[in-house]
Design an enzyme around this catalytic site. Structure first.
Site, PDB file in Angstrom:
ATOM      1  N   ASP A 211      23.263  79.457 -28.329  1.00 44.87           N
ATOM      2  CA  ASP A 211      23.864  79.003 -27.216  1.00 44.87           C
ATOM      3  C   ASP A 211      25.406  79.768 -27.403  1.00 44.87           C
ATOM      4  OD1 ASP A 211      22.291  76.882 -28.654  1.00 44.87           O
ATOM      5  OD2 ASP A 211      24.026  75.029 -28.301  1.00 44.87           O
TER       6      ASP A 211
ATOM      7  N   GLY B  36      15.513  82.723 -29.684  1.00 46.38           N
ATOM      8  CA  GLY B  36      14.738  84.686 -29.381  1.00 46.38           C
ATOM      9  C   GLY B  36      14.696  84.809 -30.975  1.00 46.38           C
TER      10      GLY B  36
ATOM     11  N   ASP C  91      13.019  72.120 -27.805  1.00 50.95           N
ATOM     12  CA  ASP C  91      14.294  73.334 -28.372  1.00 50.95           C
ATOM     13  C   ASP C  91      13.594  72.313 -30.305  1.00 50.95           C
ATOM     14  OD1 ASP C  91      16.747  73.796 -29.608  1.00 50.95           O
ATOM     15  OD2 ASP C  91      17.740  72.015 -28.225  1.00 50.95           O
TER      16      ASP C  91
HETATM   17  C1  GLA Z   1      21.122  73.119 -28.825  1.00 52.54           C
HETATM   18  C2  GLA Z   1      20.694  74.391 -28.243  1.00 52.54           C
HETATM   19  C3  GLA Z   1      21.752  73.927 -26.804  1.00 52.54           C
HETATM   20  C4  GLA Z   1      21.086  72.052 -26.284  1.00 52.54           C
HETATM   21  C5  GLA Z   1      21.160  71.435 -27.335  1.00 52.54           C
HETATM   22  C6  GLA Z   1      21.693  69.778 -27.983  1.00 52.54           C
HETATM   23  O1  GLA Z   1      21.896  73.931 -29.510  1.00 52.54           O
HETATM   24  O2  GLA Z   1      20.544  75.420 -27.622  1.00 52.54           O
HETATM   25  O3  GLA Z   1      21.535  74.027 -25.162  1.00 52.54           O
HETATM   26  O4  GLA Z   1      19.878  71.389 -26.319  1.00 52.54           O
HETATM   27  O5  GLA Z   1      20.763  71.562 -28.957  1.00 52.54           O
HETATM   28  O6  GLA Z   1      21.684  68.933 -29.461  1.00 52.54           O
END
Ligand code: GLA
Length: 653
Positions: A454, A433, A391
């Site tokens: 998210d 994205g 991430d």
């Molecule tokens: C981001 C991601 C989520 C999750 C959080 C965890 O917001 O997009 O899916 O993994 O981090 O902190």
């Protein structure tokens, strides 16, 4: 008699007129029943917690919300007047567009017209006399909810008498189950193609539903693999690259099923979109060892594993504060022993996933893999990790700019590291994205990549994401998938407290249908120990899951989008197609607000020309698992508001 009646009315009016007028500010009401499309409704602040500000005018009182926003208020027939200054909050940007509505007993009493950032506040002044139930509604302005930060500033209700208005729960349609329970006789489900690395530890649990005990056998297993006849778990190492057609048999007291499963050794992983569970949408950073193990156990005990659900993924919140002196990443005290946890998950034939960031810190503020990439890949492999969600988060502070080489760099680095360990690790890119990742995610070696920010459990979020995936369709295929984020059905909450998803039953049918049409990774985001019959049914319809897991790996395309309806079509390997007929609705308040439990429906027609098919076609309803008959030229269905009819259309045999 008539005179007496008139007198009575006169007296009642006099009493009403003499009743004192009170005022109640919106910010004094219970906001828990007010819906927002994003974030949390805020008292006397914008949705992001700043002072309520519309075109430079700052307001002390009011509610900061986000489209699509709805609030139903019971006035008990005592309402007098409503007033508010409304507009887009200055914290937003030029993408914002909303419309404010005040409704009473299903009629529009006031509407703002389309409003954008920078528009002066508009004053809503509404007579409420005689109204029983009022609604405050903020639409997305007809486009999408992006940046739709909306303020009801200085919002106040004047009412007669001593009974103040109260916010009420919007009417929620009841859950209804469409799919018949799976038969007690064995049925070998999906996926029926599976890829693994040459010489890497191999683990596959045959997904077979039906009454236990069940006996499994297999013909044509490649050398190096063994099958546990009682559990259907196949494990070992295959040292010879190749394609192996294995005939699997599952047998119980009620019958037998025999199917071919193809193992592709030494080519690609994730030949079909990964199916599993992820801790984030339920537990957030309150995830711990017991919750993860409970999810793995629930996969087996609820039967989900028999329908192909395979990965148990730990999201953010597992990492210790500091590395060891040697630089090794450690789990925190909530995860006393990762290796033994992985071992337990593997005993069921399931897989364990983990989460990290290429930056120094994860999005939750935990340690990331910055400058420790190879070491971390080795650590995960030594624990027995099978899946990595990587991430972006704080890597934003490391990247020089938003150019493609900078966006790709950290993902290429980790790809190399994963290639260096003796384990198959599914590689999930998460960077929301940026730079149209769908165009290059496969090129940097990702098995899947998030295409959006998210998701949350609102229609605006789920549908906003799901129905805008058309642009990514050409880039999905076996081994590399677009990821529109995880599922928001069941008990969700981002931890530690949970609530039932705010999606209606029809919206949930839409969610699973759309994700299956999109060949999306399916990651359940709910507490599996609280699975109700509706949610379980939703997640175990094998004909729907077969659409997602189809080996051709084509993502659906949109073939129709007009006036609140959409039609999507997915090509399947056997030459047939799956078609979703969706009643998405418009943002008109008469459609968007539910005043009673009557479900709105629309007839949706799809012509063979739209689908590029011709002649006589069999149509099968996949949620009901029922043949609807042979149709020529056209098919029509009655579809519930925010719901779907999902059909498989195949040439007449
Ligand atoms: C981001 C991601 C989520 C999750 C959080 C965890 O917001 O997009 O899916 O993994 O981090 O902190």
């Amino acid at each position: 008699m008539k005179k007496l009646f008139l007198l009575l009315i006169g007296v009642m009016t006099l009493v009403a007129c003499q009743q004192e007028t009170h005022t109640l500010y919106l910010d004094q009401m219970d906001l828990s029943k007010m819906e927002t499309g994003w974030g949390k409704n805020q008292i006397n602040k914008s949705v992001e917690g700043n002072p309520l500000t519309i075109a430079g005018h700052v307001f002390d009182r009011g509610i900061g919300t986000h489209a699509v926003s709805k609030m139903m208020i019971d006035l008990h027939g005592n309402g007098k007047f409503f007033s508010a200054s409304v507009g887009v909050d200055d914290e937003s940007n030029e993408h914002a567009s909303v419309e404010f509505f005040v409704l009473g007993d299903e009629k529009i009493l006031w509407q703002s017209g389309l409003m954008k950032k920078g528009d002066d506040p508009k004053l809503a002044e509404v007579n409420l006399k005689g109204i029983k139930k009022m609604a405050l509604y903020v639409s997305d302005g007809g486009d999408n909810i992006n940046y739709d930060h909306a303020d009801w500033a200085d919002a106040v209700i004047e009412y007669f008498g001593d009974t103040p208005p109260v916010s009420v729960q919007p009417v929620k349609p009841k859950a209804y189950i469409l799919t018949p329970p799976p038969p007690e006789s064995p049925h070998i489900n999906y996926p029926r193609v599976y890829g693994a690395g040459t010489g890497k530890p191999f683990l596959f649990r045959i997904p077979a539903s039906g009454k236990r005990p069940m006996k499994f056998s297999a013909e044509g297993l490649p050398a190096g693999l063994k099958l546990d006849a009682n559990t259907g778990v196949i494990s070992g190492n295959v040292f010879r690259t190749g394609t192996y057609k294995v005939t699997v048999t599952a047998e119980n007291a009620k019958g037998k099923d025999r199917q071919e499963i193809k193992f592709f050794i030494g080519f690609k992983l994730a030949l079909t979109p990964p199916m599993g569970w992820n801790s984030w949408n339920c537990w957030g950073i309150s995830v711990d060892h017991d919750k993860v193990l409970a999810a793995a156990d629930a996969f087996v005990n609820s039967g989900l594993a028999d329908h192909g659900w395979m990965y148990i993924n730990i999201d953010d919140g597992w990492e210790a504060e500091k590395r060891t002196d040697k630089g090794e990443l450690l789990p925190n005290q909530k995860f006393p022993d990762m290796k033994s946890l992985a071992g337990k998950v593997h005993t069921h034939g399931l897989k364990l996933g983990i989460y990290s960031s290429p930056g120094p810190k994860t999005c939750g503020g935990y340690l990331g893999s910055w400058k420790h990439e190879l070491q971390d890949a080795r650590t995960w492999a030594s624990w027995g990790i099978d899946y990595l969600k990587y991430d972006w988060c704080s890597y934003g502070n490391i990247a020089k700019d938003q150019s493609l080489p900078e966006l790709q760099k950290p993902y290429k680095i980790m790809r190399k590291c994963l290639d260096n360990v003796n384990r198959d690790i599914i590689y999930s890119l998460c960077q929301y994205g940026m730079g149209d990742v769908w165009k290059w995610g496969a090129g940097v070696g990702g098995n899947l990549w998030r295409t959006t920010y998210d998701i949350n459990d609102s229609w605006a979020s789920m549908a906003g994401i799901g129905f805008s995936q058309d642009k990514c369709s050409p880039y999905a295929g076996p081994g590399h998938w677009n990821d529109p984020d995880m599922l928001v059905v069941g008990q969700v909450g981002w931890g530690p407290t949970l609530h039932q998803t705010r999606l209606t039953p029809d919206e949930q049918y839409t969610h699973i249908s759309l994700w299956s049409l999109l060949a999306a990774p399916l990651l359940i985001g709910c507490d599996l120990s609280q699975l109700d019959d509706f949610t379980l049914n939703l997640l175990t319809n094998d004909e729907v899951l077969a659409v997602d897991q189809d080996p051709l790996g084509k993502q659906a395309v949109k073939v129709k989008d007009a006036d609140g309806i959409q039609v999507w079509k997915k090509q399947l390997q056997d030459g047939s197609i799956t078609v979703g007929l969706f009643y998405t609705g418009t943002s008109a308040p008469e459609e968007a607000l539910q005043w009673n439990d009557k479900i709105k429906t629309r007839k949706i027609t799809v012509n063979w020309d739209d689908l590029h098919i011709s002649g006589k076609q069999n149509v099968r309803d996949l949620w009901r698992q029922k043949d609807l008959g042979v149709f020529e030229d056209t098919f029509e269905a009655e579809v519930n508001y925010h719901g779907v009819v999902l059909v498989k259309i195949s040439g007449e045999k």
